[in-house]
Scaffold this active site. Structure first.
Site, PDB file in Angstrom:
ATOM      1  N   GLU A   1      -5.035  -9.273   0.150  1.00 34.83           N
ATOM      2  CA  GLU A   1      -5.413  -9.305   1.566  1.00 34.83           C
ATOM      3  C   GLU A   1      -6.916  -9.145   1.691  1.00 34.83           C
ATOM      4  O   GLU A   1      -7.508  -8.265   1.063  1.00 34.83           O
ATOM      5  CB  GLU A   1      -4.748  -8.173   2.364  1.00 34.83           C
ATOM      6  CG  GLU A   1      -3.251  -8.265   2.516  1.00 34.83           C
ATOM      7  CD  GLU A   1      -2.671  -7.087   3.302  1.00 34.83           C
ATOM      8  OE1 GLU A   1      -3.443  -6.395   4.006  1.00 34.83           O
ATOM      9  OE2 GLU A   1      -1.455  -6.853   3.206  1.00 34.83           O
TER      10      GLU A   1
ATOM     11  N   GLU B   1       0.822  -1.210   0.000  1.00 31.70           N
ATOM     12  CA  GLU B   1       0.000   0.000   0.000  1.00 31.70           C
ATOM     13  C   GLU B   1       0.855   1.259   0.000  1.00 31.70           C
ATOM     14  O   GLU B   1       0.635   2.193   0.783  1.00 31.70           O
ATOM     15  CB  GLU B   1      -0.972  -0.030   1.186  1.00 31.70           C
ATOM     16  CG  GLU B   1      -1.862  -1.267   1.182  1.00 31.70           C
ATOM     17  CD  GLU B   1      -2.903  -1.287   2.295  1.00 31.70           C
ATOM     18  OE1 GLU B   1      -2.805  -0.444   3.214  1.00 31.70           O
ATOM     19  OE2 GLU B   1      -3.813  -2.129   2.239  1.00 31.70           O
TER      20      GLU B   1
END
Length: 496
Positions: free
Chosen positions: A266, A119
């Site tokens: 995820e 991220e």
């Protein structure tokens, strides 16, 4: 790891298996921010016992990569956020990283992807200018090593970079990142890679201020009056997960990119939270992960891309108790470090891991988190008033070792359960017991209800006792012969 603002992690006591089915697969993330991380050999033994086929590492730990050698498990290795800067500034640093962390292990270790950072755009935005160069340099190093067709490069991004994900048809990336996202997508298109997405309906729901019902986040059916429909396409969305994936596809389309598949790196749900986190519960975590696996393994895509499956990595293998933040941040694990899991999970819409009516294949065992005093009381009752045959857990007998309250209580509870089930006996023991269908038998210690009652084969090494570890002084453990055990298991399963 996810950036710290993400609040949770899921500790489900699960007995599920991860398959690669018709192109779609379920994998698992392995985080390391925990006090007592098992050895790499032990971790791989747990993966193999539960038939995990895909794992994601957040780094390129040599012990894990060596332990995974020869298993066939597909491995995604990670470039840490701290490493991205150096790699993005130097092709030689990138080449050295690939040589050290990929070339040195293949083909023995089945490395199939490199996740560049975690991220990055939302967690370390100052690194965005060098993210794509880092991806390019790593890919070029793979080309030079003749590995670019086997090992794909991408970079996991959060849903934060899509400010308005609903309705999906109007979703776009944050314009701040348009230039970077265009470059990322061009790279993925050119290298035939996939878009890595971290999709968490838990956050979509908890931060949504009641806009969407919790059933929508948990993949549960919605009433006819609460259907979620995109007003522009009239697509019906039965889950927030599908909506998030489709919002990402539409965001790519807004930059004129199509044909890039999404891989969810995820997703999960926390099983425990603080007083201000009422939705982080064991029941919700179990429901979400059951339904997520069912959803992924039906091998279909979201409404706008129905033919593109959504392979997904569940977050995560172990609770990471060292992570800062709220209670939920530490509680996303799916396995305890001794290999036991929190609750049965279904593997598909018609497959449920629960005990059958005869009790064969169903086991009553002590809960890992049970209070010690309550557990001792339960053991005393089972071996006394409950009339369990506790001979096997006496010193010198087959089930004495490991000499732990957890192991002894599990044996006594299970013996009572199988003797008394037909006349109304239950698996409760003051809330300290639970049903599982992972056979806790080990070595010559055979639990009632095991299909191996006439054998002495390890069906799930130390599944409900402390996972044996290799002592630094060189003492022998069960896991040192795990390769042989699993070979025998594979033969047995093939013949069943």
């Amino acid at each position: 790891m996810k950036p710290e603002k993400w609040q949770g992690r899921v500790f489900l006591l699960l007995t599920f298996m991860f398959y690669d089915v018709s192109g779609a697969f379920i994998g698992i993330n392995i985080g390391t921010d925990l006090t007592s991380l098992p050895s790499a050999v032990d971790v791989v033994a747990i993966l193999k016992a539960h038939q995990v086929s895909h794992v994601r590492l957040y780094d390129a730990d040599r012990r894990m990569l060596n332990a995974l050698a020869g298993t066939g498990i597909e491995v995604m290795v990670g470039v840490t956020n701290e490493e991205v800067l150096g790699i993005g500034e130097s092709p030689s640093v990138a080449a050295a990283w690939v040589n050290k962390n990929v070339v040195a292990y293949v083909p023995q270790t089945n490395i199939t992807a490199i996740a560049v950072g975690s991220e990055v755009l939302s967690s370390i935005p100052n690194a965005s200018p060098i993210l794509v160069p880092a991806m390019n340099y790593l890919h070029n190093a793979l080309v030079a090593s003749n590995l670019s067709s086997q090992v794909k490069v991408s970079s996991p991004q959060s849903m934060d970079i899509i400010p308005r994900p609903f309705p999906p048809s109007t979703a776009t990336f944050n314009s701040t990142w348009n230039s970077t996202m265009y470059q990322i997508l061009q790279f993925l298109k050119n290298t035939k890679s996939f878009y890595m997405l971290n999709a968490y309906p838990y956050y979509g729901y908890t931060k949504g201020n009641g806009i969407f019902p919790i059933d929508y986040a948990l993949f549960r059916p919605l009433s006819r009056t609460k259907q979620i429909v995109d007003p522009n396409t009239l697509f019906l969305y039965t889950s927030m997960f599908d909506s998030m994936v489709d919002a990402t596809y539409y965001s790519m389309d807004a930059l004129n990119f199509s044909g890039i598949p999404i891989l969810v790196t995820e997703s999960g749900w926390p099983w425990l939270g603080g007083g201000n986190e009422p939705d982080a519960t064991l029941e919700n975590a179990q429901t979400y992960n059951n339904n997520l696996i069912r959803r992924v393994l039906n091998n279909s895509g979201p409404p706008s891309q129905p033919t593109i499956p959504i392979s997904t990595y569940i977050y995560e293998m172990f609770n990471e108790d060292k992570r800062p933040g709220p209670t939920s941040e530490k509680n996303w694990g799916t396995f305890f470090t001794n290999g036991t899991s929190l609750y049965p999970l279904s593997l598909g819409s018609s497959s449920q891991l629960t005990g059958n009516s005869s009790g064969v294949g169903a086991f009553c065992v002590a809960k890992q988190e049970a209070d010690t005093d309550a557990l001792q009381a339960g053991l005393n009752w089972a071996c006394g008033q409950g009339q369990s045959n506790c001979t096997a857990i006496q010193a010198g007998k087959p089930c004495y070792d490991p000499d732990t309250l957890q192991n002894h209580a599990s044996y006594a509870y299970n013996d009572y359960f199988h003797k008394m089930k037909s006349v109304g006996g239950t698996c409760d023991f003051g809330g300290t017991a639970t049903i599982t269908n992972v056979d806790p038998s080990y070595g010559s210690c055979i639990f009632a209800g095991s299909s191996d009652s006439n054998k002495s084969v390890v069906t799930a090494p130390a599944a409900f006792g402390p996972m044996p570890t290799i002592d630094v002084g060189g003492s022998t453990s069960i896991l040192q012969v795990s390769e042989f055990v699993y070979l025998i298991l594979a033969i047995i399963l093939a013949l069943v």
